[in-house]
Design a protein around this motif. Sequence first.
Motif, short mmCIF file in Angstrom:
data_model
loop_
_atom_site.label_atom_id
_atom_site.label_comp_id
_atom_site.label_asym_id
_atom_site.label_seq_id
_atom_site.Cartn_x
_atom_site.Cartn_y
_atom_site.Cartn_z
N ALA A 19 0.82 -1.22 0.00
CA ALA A 19 0.00 0.00 0.00
C ALA A 19 0.85 1.27 0.00
CB ALA A 19 -0.92 0.00 1.21
N TYR A 20 2.15 1.16 0.33
CA TYR A 20 3.01 2.34 0.42
C TYR A 20 3.88 2.55 -0.81
CZ TYR A 20 1.42 1.46 5.06
OH TYR A 20 0.60 1.22 6.14
N ALA A 21 3.77 1.66 -1.78
CA ALA A 21 4.52 1.81 -3.03
C ALA A 21 3.91 2.92 -3.87
CB ALA A 21 4.52 0.50 -3.80
N ASN A 22 4.74 3.82 -4.33
CA ASN A 22 4.33 4.91 -5.22
C ASN A 22 3.23 5.79 -4.63
OD1 ASN A 22 6.16 3.86 -7.14
ND2 ASN A 22 4.62 2.40 -7.79
N THR A 23 3.17 5.89 -3.31
CA THR A 23 2.24 6.80 -2.65
C THR A 23 3.02 7.60 -1.61
OG1 THR A 23 1.67 5.20 -0.92
CG2 THR A 23 0.27 5.22 -2.89
N THR A 24 2.61 8.82 -1.40
CA THR A 24 3.30 9.65 -0.42
C THR A 24 2.97 9.14 0.98
OG1 THR A 24 3.22 11.54 -1.91
CG2 THR A 24 3.61 12.00 0.42
N SER A 25 4.00 8.73 1.68
CA SER A 25 3.85 8.20 3.04
C SER A 25 5.20 8.30 3.73
CB SER A 25 3.37 6.75 3.01
OG SER A 25 4.28 5.93 2.30
N TRP A 26 5.20 8.06 5.06
CA TRP A 26 6.44 8.12 5.84
C TRP A 26 7.36 6.97 5.44
CZ3 TRP A 26 9.30 11.14 8.71
CH2 TRP A 26 10.32 10.57 9.44
N SER A 28 11.70 5.97 6.06
CA SER A 28 12.97 6.41 6.65
C SER A 28 14.06 5.39 6.41
CB SER A 28 12.82 6.69 8.14
OG SER A 28 12.61 5.50 8.84
N VAL A 29 15.30 5.87 6.43
CA VAL A 29 16.46 5.01 6.24
C VAL A 29 17.61 5.55 7.08
CG1 VAL A 29 17.26 6.29 4.19
CG2 VAL A 29 17.93 3.91 4.50
N LYS A 30 18.45 4.62 7.58
CA LYS A 30 19.61 5.01 8.38
C LYS A 30 20.76 4.08 8.05
CE LYS A 30 19.56 4.00 12.81
NZ LYS A 30 19.34 3.99 14.27
N ILE A 31 21.97 4.61 8.01
CA ILE A 31 23.17 3.81 7.76
C ILE A 31 24.29 4.32 8.66
CG2 ILE A 31 24.04 5.28 5.88
CD1 ILE A 31 24.87 2.69 4.41
N SER A 32 25.14 3.41 9.11
CA SER A 32 26.32 3.79 9.90
C SER A 32 27.36 2.69 9.80
CB SER A 32 25.95 4.03 11.37
OG SER A 32 25.59 2.81 11.98
N ALA A 67 12.35 1.93 7.50
CA ALA A 67 11.02 1.82 8.09
C ALA A 67 9.97 2.42 7.18
CB ALA A 67 10.98 2.51 9.45
N VAL A 68 8.76 1.87 7.25
CA VAL A 68 7.58 2.38 6.54
C VAL A 68 6.44 2.51 7.54
CG1 VAL A 68 8.27 1.49 4.27
CG2 VAL A 68 6.92 0.06 5.80
N PRO A 69 5.32 3.16 7.16
CA PRO A 69 4.29 3.54 8.13
C PRO A 69 3.62 2.44 8.92
CG PRO A 69 3.82 4.51 5.98
CD PRO A 69 5.01 3.62 5.83
N ASP A 70 3.57 1.23 8.42
CA ASP A 70 2.83 0.20 9.16
C ASP A 70 3.64 -0.38 10.31
OD1 ASP A 70 4.67 -1.34 7.80
OD2 ASP A 70 3.20 -2.54 6.73
N GLY A 71 4.73 0.29 10.66
CA GLY A 71 5.55 -0.16 11.78
C GLY A 71 6.58 -1.20 11.39
#
Length: 82
Positions: A19-26, A28-32, A67-71
């Motif tokens: 449901a989050y593909a190609n739609t505006t939604s939260w 996030s990404v992190k790298i270290s 991460a994506v919106p559904d947790g």
Amino acid sequence: MYYSSSTGKNCALTYGYGAYANTTSWKSVKISRGDGSGEQKNGGQYTYYAGPVYVSAPDQCIDVAGAVPDGKTLKLNNVHCD
């Protein structure tokens, strides 16, 4: 995750799926580096993906998380150690 041998940097993105593909939604990404240093992150309301974020980690492992919106969060620790 991607690695560029020409720059010596690791790169990460978080793509939306389902449901989050190609739609505006939260998204996030992190790298270290594996020791937590050099952390770079990006998050916000994106249509396709969060990032890219980069870290230089020659001869070290890296940690990445997305991460994506559904947790749903995917964390990979101590990867790409070569």
